[in-house]
Write a protein that holds these residues in place. Structure first.
Motif, short mmCIF file in Angstrom:
data_model
loop_
_atom_site.label_atom_id
_atom_site.label_comp_id
_atom_site.label_asym_id
_atom_site.label_seq_id
_atom_site.Cartn_x
_atom_site.Cartn_y
_atom_site.Cartn_z
N GLY A 57 -62.11 -26.50 8.88
CA GLY A 57 -61.92 -26.84 7.47
C GLY A 57 -60.61 -26.31 6.92
O GLY A 57 -59.88 -27.02 6.21
N SER A 99 -65.31 -34.25 -4.02
CA SER A 99 -66.07 -33.20 -4.70
C SER A 99 -67.56 -33.35 -4.47
O SER A 99 -68.28 -32.36 -4.25
CB SER A 99 -65.76 -33.24 -6.20
OG SER A 99 -66.47 -32.25 -6.88
N PHE A 102 -68.27 -32.25 -0.96
CA PHE A 102 -68.16 -30.80 -0.90
C PHE A 102 -69.40 -30.15 -1.49
O PHE A 102 -69.93 -29.18 -0.94
CB PHE A 102 -66.90 -30.38 -1.68
CG PHE A 102 -66.38 -29.03 -1.31
CD1 PHE A 102 -65.69 -28.85 -0.13
CD2 PHE A 102 -66.54 -27.96 -2.15
CE1 PHE A 102 -65.18 -27.61 0.22
CE2 PHE A 102 -66.04 -26.72 -1.82
CZ PHE A 102 -65.36 -26.55 -0.63
N GLU A 105 -72.59 -30.22 0.69
CA GLU A 105 -72.66 -29.23 1.76
C GLU A 105 -73.28 -27.91 1.32
O GLU A 105 -73.49 -27.02 2.12
CB GLU A 105 -71.26 -28.96 2.32
CG GLU A 105 -70.68 -30.13 3.09
CD GLU A 105 -71.43 -30.40 4.37
OE1 GLU A 105 -71.82 -29.44 5.06
OE2 GLU A 105 -71.63 -31.58 4.68
N ASP A 112 -66.58 -25.76 -5.55
CA ASP A 112 -66.43 -27.20 -5.72
C ASP A 112 -65.34 -27.51 -6.74
O ASP A 112 -64.51 -28.40 -6.52
CB ASP A 112 -67.77 -27.81 -6.15
CG ASP A 112 -67.72 -29.32 -6.16
OD1 ASP A 112 -66.96 -29.91 -5.36
OD2 ASP A 112 -68.46 -29.93 -6.97
N PHE A 115 -61.95 -26.77 -5.18
CA PHE A 115 -61.59 -27.82 -4.24
C PHE A 115 -61.12 -29.08 -4.97
O PHE A 115 -60.10 -29.68 -4.62
CB PHE A 115 -62.77 -28.16 -3.33
CG PHE A 115 -62.54 -29.37 -2.47
CD1 PHE A 115 -61.70 -29.30 -1.37
CD2 PHE A 115 -63.15 -30.58 -2.77
CE1 PHE A 115 -61.47 -30.42 -0.58
CE2 PHE A 115 -62.93 -31.70 -1.99
CZ PHE A 115 -62.09 -31.62 -0.89
#
Length: 148
Positions: A57, A99, A102, A105, A112, A115
């Motif tokens: 990642g 988003s 993300f 996960e 989030d 990101f």
């Protein structure tokens, strides 16, 4: 420096993505075991596969961060490009989709948001601002050069 064509930019961006990703992946695989051993409070149950996924990642994010500017910002290009609303909509869709993936996960809301902010910043100053395609060269003829 003149504007570089799209195939050359795509090749350099792909090479940079692979190269940076490989280097960052190897650095992470060397550093993460010691970091996890010294800081078990962050993720006490992380195993070798978890460290591998984390390194992948980080390498992907680092490679993408370098390859997008290489793809969209070569040499001298015009700032204002046609089709900006379409590029903005595509970038918004990518940010929201990324988003959501993300968040799916199981990451925290703060992670989030961080990101999504990183992805929005990266896309807005590369893809949205400059686009990918080169503009056709305009004729250098002026009004005085035309036959009357």
């Amino acid at each position: 420096m003149k504007t570089i064509g799209l195939p050359a930019r795509a090749l350099s961006a792909s090479a940079a993505f692979v190269l940076v990703g490989a280097v960052i992946f190897h650095i992470c695989m060397r550093v993460l075991p010691g970091y996890v051993a010294n800081h078990p409070e962050y993720n006490p149950g992380i195993d070798g596969y978890g460290m591998f996924k984390t390194a992948i990642g980080i390498a992907f994010a680092s490679g993408l961060t370098l390859s997008l500017p290489l793809l969209t910002l070569p040499g001298i290009r015009r700032r204002r490009r046609g089709g900006r609303p379409v590029r903005t909509a595509v970038a918004c869709g990518l940010v929201v989709g990324g988003s959501l993936l993300f968040a799916e996960e199981g990451f925290s809301l703060g992670s989030d948001v961080l990101f999504a902010a990183w992805l929005a910043y990266l896309l807005s100053f590369t893809f949205v601002r400059y686009g990918l395609r080169d503009e056709a060269r305009r004729s250098s003829r002026t009004k005085t050069d035309r036959p009357e």
